[in-house]
Motif scaffolding. Structure first.
Motif, mmCIF file in Angstrom:
data_model
loop_
_atom_site.group_PDB
_atom_site.id
_atom_site.type_symbol
_atom_site.label_atom_id
_atom_site.label_comp_id
_atom_site.label_asym_id
_atom_site.label_seq_id
_atom_site.Cartn_x
_atom_site.Cartn_y
_atom_site.Cartn_z
ATOM 1 N N LYS A 273 0.822 -1.203 0.000
ATOM 2 C CA LYS A 273 0.000 0.000 0.000
ATOM 3 C C LYS A 273 0.861 1.259 0.000
ATOM 4 O O LYS A 273 1.819 1.358 0.754
ATOM 5 C CB LYS A 273 -0.892 -0.014 1.240
ATOM 6 N N ASN A 274 0.507 2.170 -0.856
ATOM 7 C CA ASN A 274 1.161 3.478 -0.948
ATOM 8 C C ASN A 274 2.590 3.457 -1.489
ATOM 9 O O ASN A 274 3.257 4.490 -1.490
ATOM 10 C CB ASN A 274 1.185 4.203 0.406
ATOM 11 N N ILE A 275 3.081 2.322 -1.900
ATOM 12 C CA ILE A 275 4.432 2.359 -2.467
ATOM 13 C C ILE A 275 4.454 1.916 -3.925
ATOM 14 O O ILE A 275 5.499 1.714 -4.508
ATOM 15 C CB ILE A 275 5.433 1.511 -1.644
ATOM 16 N N LEU A 276 3.270 1.748 -4.506
ATOM 17 C CA LEU A 276 3.207 1.349 -5.911
ATOM 18 C C LEU A 276 2.647 2.489 -6.744
ATOM 19 O O LEU A 276 1.840 3.275 -6.256
ATOM 20 C CB LEU A 276 2.256 0.157 -6.078
ATOM 21 N N ALA A 277 3.077 2.547 -7.994
ATOM 22 C CA ALA A 277 2.450 3.480 -8.923
ATOM 23 C C ALA A 277 0.993 3.047 -9.119
ATOM 24 O O ALA A 277 0.677 1.876 -8.927
ATOM 25 C CB ALA A 277 3.189 3.442 -10.251
ATOM 26 N N PRO A 278 0.110 3.992 -9.474
ATOM 27 C CA PRO A 278 -1.290 3.602 -9.634
ATOM 28 C C PRO A 278 -1.425 2.462 -10.640
ATOM 29 O O PRO A 278 -0.765 2.454 -11.667
ATOM 30 C CB PRO A 278 -1.961 4.865 -10.185
ATOM 31 N N GLU A 279 -2.254 1.513 -10.307
ATOM 32 C CA GLU A 279 -2.579 0.372 -11.173
ATOM 33 C C GLU A 279 -1.439 -0.622 -11.371
ATOM 34 O O GLU A 279 -1.561 -1.567 -12.137
ATOM 35 C CB GLU A 279 -3.089 0.819 -12.558
ATOM 36 N N ASN A 330 14.315 -1.792 3.181
ATOM 37 C CA ASN A 330 14.157 -0.341 3.234
ATOM 38 C C ASN A 330 13.138 0.187 2.247
ATOM 39 O O ASN A 330 13.266 1.282 1.738
ATOM 40 C CB ASN A 330 15.486 0.359 2.953
ATOM 41 N N ILE A 331 12.179 -0.625 1.943
ATOM 42 C CA ILE A 331 11.235 -0.169 0.944
ATOM 43 C C ILE A 331 10.038 0.513 1.564
ATOM 44 O O ILE A 331 9.484 1.431 1.012
ATOM 45 C CB ILE A 331 10.848 -1.328 0.016
ATOM 46 N N ILE A 332 9.664 0.079 2.755
ATOM 47 C CA ILE A 332 8.620 0.838 3.432
ATOM 48 C C ILE A 332 9.183 1.403 4.724
ATOM 49 O O ILE A 332 10.012 0.785 5.372
ATOM 50 C CB ILE A 332 7.345 0.027 3.740
ATOM 51 N N PRO A 333 8.736 2.587 5.103
ATOM 52 C CA PRO A 333 9.346 3.284 6.211
ATOM 53 C C PRO A 333 9.192 2.589 7.547
ATOM 54 O O PRO A 333 10.095 2.583 8.353
ATOM 55 C CB PRO A 333 8.652 4.640 6.215
ATOM 56 N N SER A 334 8.075 2.006 7.831
ATOM 57 C CA SER A 334 7.955 1.407 9.154
ATOM 58 C C SER A 334 7.184 0.108 9.058
ATOM 59 O O SER A 334 6.437 -0.116 8.125
ATOM 60 C CB SER A 334 7.222 2.354 10.091
ATOM 61 N N LEU A 335 7.393 -0.716 10.005
ATOM 62 C CA LEU A 335 6.680 -1.978 10.026
ATOM 63 C C LEU A 335 5.465 -1.803 10.889
ATOM 64 O O LEU A 335 5.561 -1.386 12.030
ATOM 65 C CB LEU A 335 7.574 -3.057 10.627
ATOM 66 N N ASP A 336 4.325 -2.077 10.317
ATOM 67 C CA ASP A 336 3.131 -1.934 11.142
ATOM 68 C C ASP A 336 2.409 -3.260 11.198
ATOM 69 O O ASP A 336 1.400 -3.465 10.579
ATOM 70 C CB ASP A 336 2.228 -0.830 10.598
ATOM 71 N N PHE A 337 2.980 -4.156 11.951
ATOM 72 C CA PHE A 337 2.359 -5.463 12.058
ATOM 73 C C PHE A 337 1.013 -5.348 12.727
ATOM 74 O O PHE A 337 0.827 -4.628 13.686
ATOM 75 C CB PHE A 337 3.242 -6.407 12.872
ATOM 76 N N ASP A 338 0.096 -6.073 12.166
ATOM 77 C CA ASP A 338 -1.241 -6.071 12.731
ATOM 78 C C ASP A 338 -1.650 -7.524 12.802
ATOM 79 O O ASP A 338 -2.432 -8.008 12.043
ATOM 80 C CB ASP A 338 -2.172 -5.289 11.814
ATOM 81 N N ASN A 339 -1.016 -8.233 13.744
ATOM 82 C CA ASN A 339 -1.251 -9.675 13.719
ATOM 83 C C ASN A 339 -1.426 -10.227 15.123
ATOM 84 O O ASN A 339 -0.842 -11.226 15.490
ATOM 85 C CB ASN A 339 -0.109 -10.378 12.998
ATOM 86 N N GLU A 340 -2.228 -9.527 15.860
ATOM 87 C CA GLU A 340 -2.505 -10.014 17.208
ATOM 88 C C GLU A 340 -3.001 -11.440 17.159
ATOM 89 O O GLU A 340 -3.803 -11.802 16.299
ATOM 90 C CB GLU A 340 -3.610 -9.157 17.833
ATOM 91 N N GLY A 341 -2.570 -12.216 18.064
ATOM 92 C CA GLY A 341 -3.084 -13.575 18.122
ATOM 93 C C GLY A 341 -2.212 -14.559 17.380
ATOM 94 O O GLY A 341 -2.362 -15.743 17.519
#
Ligand code: ADP
Ligand code: MG
Length: 596
Positions: A273-279, A330-341
């Motif tokens: 998300k947010n690191i690709l050119a549209p389409e 180094n392709i995305i600025p931060s890791l936002d894991f959303d994997n509770e459980g």
């Protein structure tokens, strides 16, 4: 009334059943290659003649079969791979239904030679349309050599429906690639009409991917690796800057079987998300290993969909895993894991992440070129051209009816909304124009004209761009080459599957010739041709798609005006070449109603 129900003769029943498994020559390639893999082969050679309609032959060095097995293998539900219903929950082979060979023999002429490794003598069987013509001992190499000739020779209705050779060959190549990618430890080669299309030595996954898609893939691959109790994920995902606007390099393999999975595809897209050119869609080659008992195996033999028991959790694990890999590189600025459980995901890499670098060409000017139709920055020429048009008739084409009272002048009040729609105020209300479809329509008419009259305007590239293509795309390119040349492309073959693009159509608002060729190929592949449509129309439509102004592009006022002006000079300004609406009017009454 007399009894009317009859049992169908076996031969007819077999032909009907065969339709489920064998749809086209590519189905033979898939089934036979999978049988060879299941037989533990190290070396599998595939030989095709005439895009598979005259011959599909697969030669392997696997276990081979005994005389009895060889004969039995052509019976329906004859399989060595399962023997009881419980086995269905622990399948590790490609096949298990025992249907493929029976189906193939029902609709083609089959000749098989097979020999066990510790045997002196092998066996040969010939079957035409389910009828055994010959069975005799032969001397042959250990392993199996099966040749399937004249597919559907006895079902003319189906033979007639085979598509063009290039289409059938493309399907064959797709199936070949899927099996080859799933089994890098096996050597595969593919030969078509005596030309070697692939020769893939035993290798690791990375080398296999490069063998299939070319060396340029190498710099793009990022390693993905996660081991959890539910699923083991390995493979590669592509760097965002290498993502193409076309599908064709996205692969899921579940327990070494190629699968489509739109839900898991979204997990990957979400990670980008947010690191690709549209389409754009990144390449990925993801291998999932899961307990066969947690997968629904009761899938249709030719379907490539699969159902996991814990699909949502697997979604999260895959998403986190791809994101972690992108973060590590180094392709995305931060890791936002959303994997509770999920407790057993390994921690993310410890290399600090940096901000991504995104390149945007801010000084692109689509009106830069020498094409007559854009030369005048004020577009005065268009005003003149325009004034001669019958206003009433023109307006009628927009709405189809009852707007003959329109002024017919280019609406002066024009603006762009969300870099997607052009809005103009017209007498009857608000006209909304889809910018991309409008431009597609304009270009389509232009390319049709160029194809008819050999009257294209090309824009030379000072520095020709090169592009590496796989065999499937090269086959398509040779089919459409003449057409796209007439529209302004100058393409040279440099050898090694590489082409150079020396010029492109000057009317294009897509400044990237490489991307244009990719879009053209992809469109050409996926576009179903209308029976009444000529190849010229199909090429023009693909070209228009590729060259049209994309969504998301901010247009200057003269550009907006030019699109509006030219649209209404087109033969059919209401619909895009692919039949989608271009123009819609919100009437004054509708506007009034909204504010009532
Ligand atoms: P399935 O693969 O579902 O078992 P098939 O009709 O494809 O059914 O094959 C039937 C059987 O023939 C297989 O189970 C296997 O025992 C045997 N067989 C087919 N192809 C080969 C091969 N290339 N080498 C060895 N055995 C084979
Ligand atoms: Mg099989």
């Amino acid at each position: 009334m007399p009894d009317i129900i009859k049992l169908l003769p076996d031969s007819v029943a077999n032909q009907i059943a065969a339709g489920e498994v064998i749809q086209r020559p590519a189905s033979l390639v898939k089934e036979l290659m999978e049988n060879s893999v299941d037989a533990g082969s190290n070396n599998i050679k595939v030989i095709i003649k005439d895009a598979g309609s005259s011959l599909v032959q697969v030669i392997d060095d696997g276990t081979g079969m005994s005389d009895t097995d060889c004969r039995l293998s052509f019976e329906r539900h004859a399989t060595s791979k399962i023997s009881a219903a419980e086995d269905l929950f622990a399948i590790s082979t490609k096949g298990f239904r025992g249907e493929a060979l029976a189906s193939i023999a029902a609709v083609a002429m089959v000749e098989i030679k097979t020999c066990l490794h510790d045997s002196e003598i092998g066996s040969m069987v010939k079957i035409n349309g389910s009828k055994v013509e010959l069975q005799e001992p032969v001397s042959c190499q250990p392993g199996t050599n099966i040749a399937v000739k004249n597919l559907f020779y006895n079902v003319p209705a189906r033979r007639k429906f085979l598509k063009s050779a290039s289409t059938e060959l493309r399907h064959i190549i797709n199936e070949f690639q899927r099996v080859a990618l799933a089994h890098p430890g096996v050597k595969f080669s593919l030969h078509h009409n005596d030309k070697e299309l692939f020769n893939l030595p035993q290798s690791n996954i990375r080398q296999r991917i490069i063998g299939v898609f070319g060396k340029s893939m190498n710099q793009s691959l990022i390693n993905v690796e996660t081991d959890t109790s539910l699923v083991k994920i390995s493979g590669f995902t592509g760097k965002p800057e290498h993502a193409r606007k076309t599908f064709g390099e996205q692969f899921f393999f579940v327990n070494k079987r190629y699968m489509r999975h739109s839900y898991l595809h979204k997990a990957i897209m979400e990670a980008y998300k947010n690191i690709l050119a549209p389409e754009a869609v990144p390449a990925y080659f993801i291998f999932l290993e899961a307990d066969p008992a947690s997968i629904d195996v009761n899938i249709h033999p030719t379907k490539t969909e699969i159902k996991f028991e814990n699909e949502r959790v697997i979604w999260q694990i895959l998403h986190a895993s791809v994101r972690e890999s992108l973060g590590k590189f180094n392709i995305i600025p931060s890791l936002d894991f959303d994997n509770e459980g999920i407790v057993d995901i390994p921690p993310a890499g410890n290399k600090p992440a940096e901000m991504p670098v995104i390149n945007i060409n801010s000084d692109f000017n689509p009106f830069r070129d020498e094409d007559g139709y854009r030369r005048d920055p004020n577009l005065r020429a268009w005003d003149k051209l325009y004034s001669g048009i019958d206003s009433a008739g023109r307006e009628e084409t927009i709405t189809g009816h009852k707007h003959k009272d329109e002024t017919g002048h280019v609406p002066e009040k024009l603006f762009q909304v969300r870099n997607r729609y052009i809005i103009c105020s017209v007498k009857s209300g608000l006209m909304i124009i889809d910018q991309k479809r409008a431009h597609e329509r304009i270009l389509y008419d232009k390319f049709i004209h160029a194809l008819q009259n050999d009257a294209s305007v090309a824009q030379k590239n000072m520095f020709p761009k090169t592009l590496e293509l796989d065999q499937a795309d090269l086959a398509i390119l040779s089919e459409i080459e003449e057409g796209i040349k007439n529209c302004g492309f100058d393409i040279r073959y440099l050898g090694n599957n590489t082409i150079s693009i020396n010029s492109q159509p000057s009317a294009s608002m897509n400044e990237d010739p490489v991307e244009m060729i990719e879009i053209i190929l992809e469109e050409y592949k996926t576009m179903e041709k209308d029976p009444g449509e000529s190849n010229r129309e199909k090429i023009a439509a693909c070209m228009a798609r590729a060259a049209a102004v994309p969504y998301g592009r901010t247009l200057e006022m003269p550009e907006i005006r030019e699109i509006v002006d030219k649209l209404f000079l087109c033969t059919n300004p209401n619909y895009s070449p692919s039949g989608k609406p271009i123009v819609s009017i919100i009437t004054l009454e509708e506007l009034d109603k909204k504010l009532r």
